[in-house]
Design a protein around this motif. Structure first.
Motif, PDB file in Angstrom:
ATOM      1  N   HIS A 112       0.828  -1.202   0.000  1.00 36.98           N
ATOM      2  CA  HIS A 112       0.000   0.000   0.000  1.00 36.98           C
ATOM      3  C   HIS A 112       0.864   1.253   0.000  1.00 36.98           C
ATOM      4  O   HIS A 112       0.855   2.048   0.935  1.00 36.98           O
ATOM      5  N   ILE A 113       1.619   1.405  -1.071  1.00 34.98           N
ATOM      6  CA  ILE A 113       2.444   2.597  -1.217  1.00 34.98           C
ATOM      7  C   ILE A 113       2.631   2.873  -2.703  1.00 34.98           C
ATOM      8  O   ILE A 113       2.926   1.975  -3.487  1.00 34.98           O
ATOM      9  N   ASP A 114       2.402   4.112  -3.083  1.00 28.56           N
ATOM     10  CA  ASP A 114       2.548   4.518  -4.477  1.00 28.56           C
ATOM     11  C   ASP A 114       3.994   4.306  -4.933  1.00 28.56           C
ATOM     12  O   ASP A 114       4.937   4.577  -4.187  1.00 28.56           O
ATOM     13  N   PHE A 115       4.163   3.831  -6.154  1.00 32.15           N
ATOM     14  CA  PHE A 115       5.500   3.501  -6.651  1.00 32.15           C
ATOM     15  C   PHE A 115       6.419   4.716  -6.694  1.00 32.15           C
ATOM     16  O   PHE A 115       7.593   4.640  -6.324  1.00 32.15           O
ATOM     17  N   ILE A 116       5.888   5.860  -7.137  1.00 36.12           N
ATOM     18  CA  ILE A 116       6.707   7.076  -7.193  1.00 36.12           C
ATOM     19  C   ILE A 116       7.113   7.502  -5.790  1.00 36.12           C
ATOM     20  O   ILE A 116       8.259   7.904  -5.548  1.00 36.12           O
ATOM     21  N   GLN A 117       6.166   7.407  -4.847  1.00 30.46           N
ATOM     22  CA  GLN A 117       6.479   7.711  -3.451  1.00 30.46           C
ATOM     23  C   GLN A 117       7.585   6.789  -2.942  1.00 30.46           C
ATOM     24  O   GLN A 117       8.495   7.213  -2.232  1.00 30.46           O
ATOM     25  N   SER A 118       7.477   5.516  -3.294  1.00 35.09           N
ATOM     26  CA  SER A 118       8.465   4.524  -2.877  1.00 35.09           C
ATOM     27  C   SER A 118       9.843   4.846  -3.460  1.00 35.09           C
ATOM     28  O   SER A 118      10.866   4.793  -2.761  1.00 35.09           O
ATOM     29  N   ALA A 137      12.235   3.091   0.629  1.00 43.74           N
ATOM     30  CA  ALA A 137      11.275   2.617  -0.370  1.00 43.74           C
ATOM     31  C   ALA A 137      10.023   2.057   0.298  1.00 43.74           C
ATOM     32  O   ALA A 137       8.918   2.141  -0.245  1.00 43.74           O
ATOM     33  N   LEU A 138      10.190   1.490   1.487  1.00 43.24           N
ATOM     34  CA  LEU A 138       9.048   0.905   2.201  1.00 43.24           C
ATOM     35  C   LEU A 138       8.136   1.970   2.786  1.00 43.24           C
ATOM     36  O   LEU A 138       6.905   1.807   2.798  1.00 43.24           O
ATOM     37  N   THR A 139       8.707   3.067   3.258  1.00 40.07           N
ATOM     38  CA  THR A 139       7.881   4.094   3.906  1.00 40.07           C
ATOM     39  C   THR A 139       7.399   5.166   2.935  1.00 40.07           C
ATOM     40  O   THR A 139       6.365   5.796   3.164  1.00 40.07           O
TER      41      THR A 139
END
Length: 251
Positions: free
Chosen positions: A143-149, A189-191
């Motif tokens: 549950h994390i957007d790829f760009i955010q990651s 990358a996880l947060t």
């Protein structure tokens, strides 16, 4: 039943993680010797002596063969592995997410245990861990957007590198190993970028608490350094599970 299965699997995997961590850098591998052995006398453990956590309790924390106390390092990893498996099962919205979190948690546990013993964070764990998280994010498993990651990974790693470089520039000594920077690549990358500050805050508070307790109890590490990897791992895993709640609470 699902939670019980998660707990049992976590214990079993924890036993495997302790083997991985204890054999790192010793010339042994995870498959050779095939059976676990007492770290003091080399006695190969029977099946009944190798039941995760249970054998440690029954044997009162001592080797059945030589009577020497078994390091608490082993059951502690099993306990943390079980706890993470249960927490991940409670929070995961799909079996795929739970599976990904189990892999990520396993890498974090082994890396943290190795860092505690050797002050090293192996590339063989940190780089693949970053790839697993980014791939799971891209596939929509986490549950994390790829760009955010992606941003969390590289900005987090760069920020930690900058802090380490500035410290060395001012103090003329290394204050942080480059392994921490590579571990940050994985954990950022996880947060994700949005929760990066929460992650760093939790990790720093955990490290500070550990330092205070160590000083009060005079638990001396032979140098002035403390391994930062376990605190980075704890901060990132807790942030993934509870980041939204923490962000809401501090606003």
């Amino acid at each position: 039943m699902y939670i019980l299965f998660a707990a049992l699997l976590g214990l079993i995997l924890g036993s495997f993680y302790s083997v991985c961590a204890s054999r790192y850098g010793t010339g042994k591998t995870i498959i050779k010797p095939a059976r676990s052995e007492c770290p003091q006398c080399g006695h190969q453990l029977s099946v009944l002596e190798n039941i995760p956590l249970v054998s440690f309790i029954i044997q009162k924390g001592r080797c059945k063969h030589c009577g020497v106390r078994i390091p608490f390092f082993y059951p502690l990893i099993e306990i943390f592995s079980m706890a993470w498996a249960v927490l991940a099962a409670l929070h995961a919205s799909s079996p795929a997410e739970w599976g990904a979190l189990m892999i990520i948690g396993g890498i974090c546990l082994v890396a943290s245990a190795i860092d505690l013993q050797t002050f090293l964070l192996p590339d063989v764990l940190t780089y693949p861990g970053a790839v697993v998280i980014l791939a799971a994010s891209y596939a929509g498993v986490l549950h994390i957007d790829f760009i955010q990651s992606l941003l969390g990974a590289f900005i987090g790693a760069f920020a930690l590198w900058a802090v380490a470089a500035l410290y060395k520039l001012i103090r003329k000594i290394d204050g942080m190993g480059f392994g921490d920077v590579k571990f940050m690549l994985m954990l950022g990358a996880l947060t994700g970028l949005d929760h990066l500050s929460i992650f760093v805050l939790i990790a720093s508070l955990c490290a500070l608490l550990f330092s205070i307790i160590s000083l009060r109890k005079k638990v001396g590490i032979s140098t002035t350094y403390i391994p930062f990897g376990p605190f980075l791992a704890s901060g990132a895993l807790l942030t993934y599970l509870y980041g939204n709640q923490i962000a809401a609470a501090i606003q």
